[in-house]
Design a protein around this motif. Structure first.
Motif: not given
Length: 157
Positions: A106-123
């Motif tokens: 019954g809580v419905g939905a939540q949307t969060v936009n995470i902006l300006g992401c920059n990775t620290d490490k990538i495989t």
């Protein structure tokens, strides 16, 4: 129970009922291969000495956003972005949209936009001769967020 109101079990949000999209260089990708993702904001605080009391105070002086996640190792989007940085010197910043929506809750939905992401490490590459499937870890920082959609407030909150 003295009138104690408790949460109905159906209002727990299913961990699997989510959507995840990455927007990189204007292109939106459905990152359905994500296994988990967490974005956190840490409050940066300074200690405030206060005359007349032994306990110091604490004042928030800034915020730091970090993210981490795990994905199935079956896309090259992030490695392509890392290669672009290596070849051109232009770092890639991207946005992540996470939407949690469990239709049985019954809580419905939540949307969060995470902006300006920059990775620290990538495989870059991997294998596991003893494994069942390949996964990769991802972590980094972000600079802002917004919440265009929020969960409904539960009765009794």
């Amino acid at each position: 129970m003295n009138g104690n109101i408790t949460m109905a079990s159906e209002n727990a949000v299913s961990a699997k009922m989510a959507e995840c999209y990455f927007t990189i260089n204007g292109r939106r990708y459905n990152f359905m291969q994500m296994v988990d993702f967490t974005a956190e904001v840490e409050k940066k605080k300074s200690t405030v000495p206060i005359l007349g009391r032994p306990m110091e105070g604490n004042k928030t002086v800034g915020l730091k956003g970090t993210f981490s996640g795990k994905a199935h190792y079956n896309q090259s989007v992030m490695r392509k972005a890392l290669t672009e940085y290596k070849d051109t010197g232009t770092d890639i910043y991207f946005d992540v949209m996470i939407r949690n929506s469990d239709p049985s809750s019954g809580v419905g939905a939540q949307t969060v936009n995470i902006l300006g992401c920059n990775t620290d490490k990538i495989t870059l590459a991997k294998f596991d001769a003893a494994g069942e499937w390949l996964e990769e870890e991802m972590e980094g920082t972000f600079e802002d967020w917004n919440m265009p959609e929020m969960f409904n407030e539960l009765q009794g909150l």
